[in-house]
Design an enzyme around this catalytic site. Structure first.
Site, short mmCIF file in Angstrom:
data_model
loop_
_atom_site.label_atom_id
_atom_site.label_comp_id
_atom_site.label_asym_id
_atom_site.label_seq_id
_atom_site.Cartn_x
_atom_site.Cartn_y
_atom_site.Cartn_z
N TYR A 5 0.83 -1.21 0.00
CA TYR A 5 0.00 0.00 0.00
C TYR A 5 0.87 1.26 0.00
CZ TYR A 5 -3.40 3.53 1.33
OH TYR A 5 -4.17 4.67 1.35
N SER A 45 2.70 1.72 -3.24
CA SER A 45 1.83 2.15 -4.36
C SER A 45 1.53 3.64 -4.25
CB SER A 45 0.54 1.33 -4.38
OG SER A 45 -0.32 1.67 -3.31
#
Lengths: 255, 78
Positions: free
Chosen positions: A164, A167
């Site tokens: 996460y 990204s």
């Protein structure tokens, strides 16, 4: 007051495309845009009567049009089809908000399969990049536009989930590169980096994690989707005409 | 306006060249047709012919003549 009639609304007469529009921060952005006079193509993954009823209500209340679009942003063919459909309306596009995103499961990267990481990147990064490619070509026809990407404080400080936070770090880097490439075409690109925001996704983190995170913010509260939507609205507006390649924290002060 | 006129006009407006210069242009071999000019040209062509070019075709668009060939795939005959 209806948009485009000398009102002071920030987005009067603008046309926007917002992804992840059916809930959380995306829904708040759509509502804020409508209140500021923008027409919106509201892109969601799953068709929903409740979503469409909400759009219809907002449109009627604010004198704008709000049209649902459906696509899984991790599916390039579906994204292309959605953009083609929006373009059949024969309207210019002024604003893109890349909000659609997914959270990773809370586990160490040593226990995370590469396939899981790739799937998350397809939503949080590649989906946003493809939408930006298509939308900014659309904007370039008029030589103007604004893109606002939804990053995260985890993309700046790192987070507990590698895929996460990585990204979102990728989105931050992409924001700056896109801003550089698109400035000659009259298109600004910025990002907001929310901290701990009360949404369905963050509610899944558990009470203790939520309390610990709030305790680390200077303002001692969780943010709301509306807090984020206000920052996005400003960056999307002409009031931010000299702002590009910036990453704005909307985090209550997470030092 | 014919398709050829619309096609030529896209080059003239996007790359800021004269109609006489446009047919000889090659991507990357002219100051006006750099990466920024390329995206302006793609936007102008999409707008002129109401199409959405695929990424492979955007990459392949390298000359005036090549562009005609690419547009034929979108049922635009020039």
């Amino acid at each position: 007051m209806p948009p485009g009639r000398g009102s002071s609304m920030l987005l009067a007469g603008k046309n926007a495309l917002v992804t992840g529009a059916s809930r959380g921060i995306g829904a708040a952005i759509v509502a804020a845009f409508a209140a500021e006079g923008a027409n919106v193509w509201a892109l969601a993954r799953t068709r929903s009567e409740a979503f469409e009823a909400t759009l219809a209500g907002l449109a009627a209340a604010h004198g704008v049009w709000l049209k649902p679009l459906y696509a899984d942003v991790s599916d390039p063919a579906a994204v292309s089809a959605a953009i083609r459909l929006a373009m059949t309306d024969k309207q210019p596009l002024d604003i893109l908000v890349n909000n659609a995103g997914a959270m990773a499961q809370d586990k160490p990267f040593q226990l995370t399969a590469l396939e899981e990481m790739e799937a998350l990147f397809r939503v949080n990064f590649f989906g946003a990049v493809q939408l930006s490619q298509l939308a900014t070509r659309w904007m370039a026809r008029k030589g103007r536009g604004a893109v606002v990407n939804l990053a995260s404080i985890a993309g700046i400080n790192g987070g507990s989930r590698l895929d996460y936070s990585a990204s979102k770090a990728a989105i931050i880097s992409a924001t700056k590169t896109m801003a550089r490439e698109l400035a000659p075409l009259g298109i600004r690109v910025n990002a907001v980096a929310p901290g701990f925001i009360q949404t369905d996704m963050t509610q899944a983190l558990g009470q203790q994690v939520q309390a610990d995170t709030i305790a680390k913010t200077l303002l001692r509260r969780a943010g709301t989707p509306e807090d984020v939507a206000q920052a996005v609205t400003f960056l999307a507006s002409d009031r931010a005409a000299y702002i590009t390649a910036q990453i704005w924290g909307v985090d209550g002060g997470m030092l | 306006m014919t398709n050829l006129e619309k096609y030529l006009n896209a080059f003239v407006t996007a790359l800021e060249v004269s109609p006489a210069e446009a047919p000889a242009l090659v991507y990357g071999q002219s100051k006006v047709w750099d990466s920024v000019g390329h995206m302006s040209l793609v936007a102008a062509l999409e707008d002129a012919f109401d199409i959405m070019l695929e990424m492979d075709d955007i990459i392949d668009l390298s000359s005036f003549d090549k562009g005609k060939e690419i547009l034929s795939k979108y049922d635009v005959e020039i």
